[in-house]
Design a protein around this motif. Structure first.
Motif, PDB file in Angstrom:
ATOM      1  N   SER A 166      -4.218  -4.849   6.712  1.00  0.00           N
ATOM      2  CA  SER A 166      -4.439  -4.317   8.063  1.00  0.00           C
ATOM      3  C   SER A 166      -3.272  -4.640   9.001  1.00  0.00           C
ATOM      4  O   SER A 166      -2.933  -3.828   9.868  1.00  0.00           O
ATOM      5  CB  SER A 166      -5.753  -4.845   8.631  1.00  0.00           C
ATOM      6  OG  SER A 166      -5.737  -6.250   8.678  1.00  0.00           O
ATOM      7  N   ASP A 167      -2.636  -5.805   8.838  1.00  0.00           N
ATOM      8  CA  ASP A 167      -1.483  -6.142   9.685  1.00  0.00           C
ATOM      9  C   ASP A 167      -0.330  -5.163   9.461  1.00  0.00           C
ATOM     10  O   ASP A 167       0.306  -4.711  10.419  1.00  0.00           O
ATOM     11  CB  ASP A 167      -0.994  -7.568   9.398  1.00  0.00           C
ATOM     12  CG  ASP A 167      -2.004  -8.623   9.808  1.00  0.00           C
ATOM     13  OD1 ASP A 167      -2.875  -8.305  10.648  1.00  0.00           O
ATOM     14  OD2 ASP A 167      -1.914  -9.757   9.299  1.00  0.00           O
ATOM     15  N   LEU A 168      -0.068  -4.838   8.196  1.00  0.00           N
ATOM     16  CA  LEU A 168       1.001  -3.899   7.874  1.00  0.00           C
ATOM     17  C   LEU A 168       0.651  -2.493   8.368  1.00  0.00           C
ATOM     18  O   LEU A 168       1.518  -1.771   8.853  1.00  0.00           O
ATOM     19  CB  LEU A 168       1.276  -3.891   6.377  1.00  0.00           C
ATOM     20  CG  LEU A 168       2.478  -3.077   5.910  1.00  0.00           C
ATOM     21  CD1 LEU A 168       3.756  -3.552   6.587  1.00  0.00           C
ATOM     22  CD2 LEU A 168       2.629  -3.165   4.405  1.00  0.00           C
ATOM     23  N   CYS A 169      -0.622  -2.109   8.263  1.00  0.00           N
ATOM     24  CA  CYS A 169      -1.061  -0.804   8.786  1.00  0.00           C
ATOM     25  C   CYS A 169      -0.795  -0.714  10.284  1.00  0.00           C
ATOM     26  O   CYS A 169      -0.270   0.300  10.770  1.00  0.00           O
ATOM     27  CB  CYS A 169      -2.550  -0.581   8.513  1.00  0.00           C
ATOM     28  SG  CYS A 169      -2.951  -0.244   6.800  1.00  0.00           S
ATOM     29  N   ARG A 170      -1.142  -1.762  11.004  1.00  0.00           N
ATOM     30  CA  ARG A 170      -0.910  -1.766  12.458  1.00  0.00           C
ATOM     31  C   ARG A 170       0.587  -1.716  12.770  1.00  0.00           C
ATOM     32  O   ARG A 170       1.011  -1.044  13.713  1.00  0.00           O
ATOM     33  CB  ARG A 170      -1.546  -2.997  13.095  1.00  0.00           C
ATOM     34  CG  ARG A 170      -3.064  -2.885  13.219  1.00  0.00           C
ATOM     35  CD  ARG A 170      -3.632  -3.953  14.123  1.00  0.00           C
ATOM     36  NE  ARG A 170      -3.550  -5.284  13.559  1.00  0.00           N
ATOM     37  CZ  ARG A 170      -4.465  -5.826  12.757  1.00  0.00           C
ATOM     38  NH1 ARG A 170      -5.535  -5.147  12.435  1.00  0.00           N
ATOM     39  NH2 ARG A 170      -4.314  -7.034  12.290  1.00  0.00           N
ATOM     40  N   LYS A 171       1.398  -2.406  11.967  1.00  0.00           N
ATOM     41  CA  LYS A 171       2.846  -2.390  12.166  1.00  0.00           C
ATOM     42  C   LYS A 171       3.410  -0.981  11.949  1.00  0.00           C
ATOM     43  O   LYS A 171       4.261  -0.526  12.713  1.00  0.00           O
ATOM     44  CB  LYS A 171       3.500  -3.381  11.199  1.00  0.00           C
ATOM     45  CG  LYS A 171       4.973  -3.562  11.403  1.00  0.00           C
ATOM     46  CD  LYS A 171       5.505  -4.637  10.466  1.00  0.00           C
ATOM     47  CE  LYS A 171       6.991  -4.821  10.630  1.00  0.00           C
ATOM     48  NZ  LYS A 171       7.517  -5.857   9.730  1.00  0.00           N
ATOM     49  N   ILE A 172       2.903  -0.289  10.930  1.00  0.00           N
ATOM     50  CA  ILE A 172       3.348   1.083  10.659  1.00  0.00           C
ATOM     51  C   ILE A 172       2.964   2.003  11.814  1.00  0.00           C
ATOM     52  O   ILE A 172       3.778   2.798  12.283  1.00  0.00           O
ATOM     53  CB  ILE A 172       2.763   1.590   9.321  1.00  0.00           C
ATOM     54  CG1 ILE A 172       3.412   0.854   8.157  1.00  0.00           C
ATOM     55  CG2 ILE A 172       2.942   3.095   9.172  1.00  0.00           C
ATOM     56  CD1 ILE A 172       2.754   1.098   6.820  1.00  0.00           C
ATOM     57  N   VAL A 173       1.727   1.885  12.296  1.00  0.00           N
ATOM     58  CA  VAL A 173       1.267   2.720  13.413  1.00  0.00           C
ATOM     59  C   VAL A 173       2.119   2.450  14.646  1.00  0.00           C
ATOM     60  O   VAL A 173       2.526   3.376  15.357  1.00  0.00           O
ATOM     61  CB  VAL A 173      -0.236   2.470  13.693  1.00  0.00           C
ATOM     62  CG1 VAL A 173      -0.658   3.113  14.994  1.00  0.00           C
ATOM     63  CG2 VAL A 173      -1.073   3.007  12.549  1.00  0.00           C
ATOM     64  N   LYS A 174       2.436   1.182  14.896  1.00  0.00           N
ATOM     65  CA  LYS A 174       3.261   0.835  16.065  1.00  0.00           C
ATOM     66  C   LYS A 174       4.672   1.417  15.923  1.00  0.00           C
ATOM     67  O   LYS A 174       5.219   1.943  16.894  1.00  0.00           O
ATOM     68  CB  LYS A 174       3.326  -0.685  16.224  1.00  0.00           C
ATOM     69  CG  LYS A 174       4.056  -1.139  17.478  1.00  0.00           C
ATOM     70  CD  LYS A 174       3.987  -2.636  17.607  1.00  0.00           C
ATOM     71  CE  LYS A 174       4.644  -3.222  18.817  1.00  0.00           C
ATOM     72  NZ  LYS A 174       5.621  -2.474  19.521  1.00  0.00           N
ATOM     73  N   LEU A 175       5.257   1.333  14.731  1.00  0.00           N
ATOM     74  CA  LEU A 175       6.587   1.918  14.502  1.00  0.00           C
ATOM     75  C   LEU A 175       6.585   3.414  14.781  1.00  0.00           C
ATOM     76  O   LEU A 175       7.504   3.942  15.408  1.00  0.00           O
ATOM     77  CB  LEU A 175       7.022   1.682  13.058  1.00  0.00           C
ATOM     78  CG  LEU A 175       7.622   0.336  12.718  1.00  0.00           C
ATOM     79  CD1 LEU A 175       7.776   0.196  11.211  1.00  0.00           C
ATOM     80  CD2 LEU A 175       8.963   0.184  13.390  1.00  0.00           C
ATOM     81  N   VAL A 176       5.553   4.093  14.316  1.00  0.00           N
ATOM     82  CA  VAL A 176       5.472   5.546  14.494  1.00  0.00           C
ATOM     83  C   VAL A 176       5.313   5.886  15.972  1.00  0.00           C
ATOM     84  O   VAL A 176       5.967   6.795  16.485  1.00  0.00           O
ATOM     85  CB  VAL A 176       4.320   6.136  13.647  1.00  0.00           C
ATOM     86  CG1 VAL A 176       4.075   7.589  13.992  1.00  0.00           C
ATOM     87  CG2 VAL A 176       4.633   5.986  12.161  1.00  0.00           C
ATOM     88  N   LYS A 177       4.469   5.136  16.673  1.00  0.00           N
ATOM     89  CA  LYS A 177       4.270   5.421  18.097  1.00  0.00           C
ATOM     90  C   LYS A 177       5.513   5.112  18.915  1.00  0.00           C
ATOM     91  O   LYS A 177       5.841   5.833  19.856  1.00  0.00           O
ATOM     92  CB  LYS A 177       3.083   4.627  18.638  1.00  0.00           C
ATOM     93  CG  LYS A 177       1.770   5.200  18.169  1.00  0.00           C
ATOM     94  CD  LYS A 177       0.597   4.606  18.861  1.00  0.00           C
ATOM     95  CE  LYS A 177      -0.648   5.286  18.329  1.00  0.00           C
ATOM     96  NZ  LYS A 177      -1.849   4.885  18.956  1.00  0.00           N
ATOM     97  N   ASP A 178       6.227   4.039  18.567  1.00  0.00           N
ATOM     98  CA  ASP A 178       7.442   3.672  19.296  1.00  0.00           C
ATOM     99  C   ASP A 178       8.585   4.667  19.060  1.00  0.00           C
ATOM    100  O   ASP A 178       9.502   4.751  19.872  1.00  0.00           O
ATOM    101  CB  ASP A 178       7.910   2.267  18.903  1.00  0.00           C
ATOM    102  CG  ASP A 178       6.971   1.189  19.434  1.00  0.00           C
ATOM    103  OD1 ASP A 178       6.132   1.513  20.306  1.00  0.00           O
ATOM    104  OD2 ASP A 178       7.076   0.041  18.976  1.00  0.00           O
ATOM    105  N   SER A 179       8.516   5.425  17.963  1.00  0.00           N
ATOM    106  CA  SER A 179       9.589   6.372  17.661  1.00  0.00           C
ATOM    107  C   SER A 179       9.512   7.629  18.522  1.00  0.00           C
ATOM    108  O   SER A 179      10.451   8.421  18.536  1.00  0.00           O
ATOM    109  CB  SER A 179       9.534   6.770  16.187  1.00  0.00           C
ATOM    110  OG  SER A 179       8.395   7.572  15.945  1.00  0.00           O
TER     111      SER A 179
END
Length: 160
Positions: free
Chosen positions: A101-114
């Protein structure tokens, strides 16, 4: 609406083939003659047995090479501590399967920040990316490939 899933999976059959190849290499290598060394598989984990610690490091290198040959990213390996039992030493290697779940949240954050115009949602141990344009989805894939995450990612279920 185009979409795809981001997953991290290791094929059990391919992993078994990699371990079998390593066991065959151990049987034929000169520096392992007369040594009781082997790999034993238990699900998506393997235990390496040898007579000395330096042999375990050689076996770990063998396993990494075999995984690369079988198209499994060695980043999926999680190597445990060396344990001593009698005359032998053993070490457990576990393959990471599924996104935490931590990695999933990190991926979602990367996508939103892009600032790419896509939606991302966490679905258990995978992340679904949805967008209006196929090009946006490919930009997200390129972004995640360029990012150094602690686990290998696969992009599956691409729908147009």
């Amino acid at each position: 609406m185009p979409s795809f899933d981001i997953v991290s999976e290791v094929d059990l059959h391919t992993f078994t083939n990699a371990l079998d190849q390593c066991n065959r290499v151990i049987e034929t290598r000169f520096d392992f003659k007369g040594v009781d060394a082997s790999f034993e598989r238990d699900g998506l984990a393997a235990t390496m047995f040898a007579d000395a610690e330096f042999q375990l490091t050689q076996m770990e290198d063998m396993l990494r090479g075999s995984l690369v040959k079988n198209k499994i990213d060695p980043k999926a390996m999680e190597v445990g501590d060396i344990e001593s039992r009698g005359k032998q030493v053993k070490q457990r290697v576990t393959m990471k399967n599924g996104l935490e779940s931590d990695l999933c949240r990190k991926i979602v954050k990367l996508v939103k920040d892009s600032k790419i115009k896509v939606q991302s949602q966490i679905q258990g141990d995978q992340v679904r990316i949805t967008g209006k344009k196929r090009d946006d989805l490919q930009q997200v894939m390129a972004l995640l490939r360029a990012e150094d995450l602690e686990q290998p990612l696969q992009f599956t279920n691409f729908r147009d």
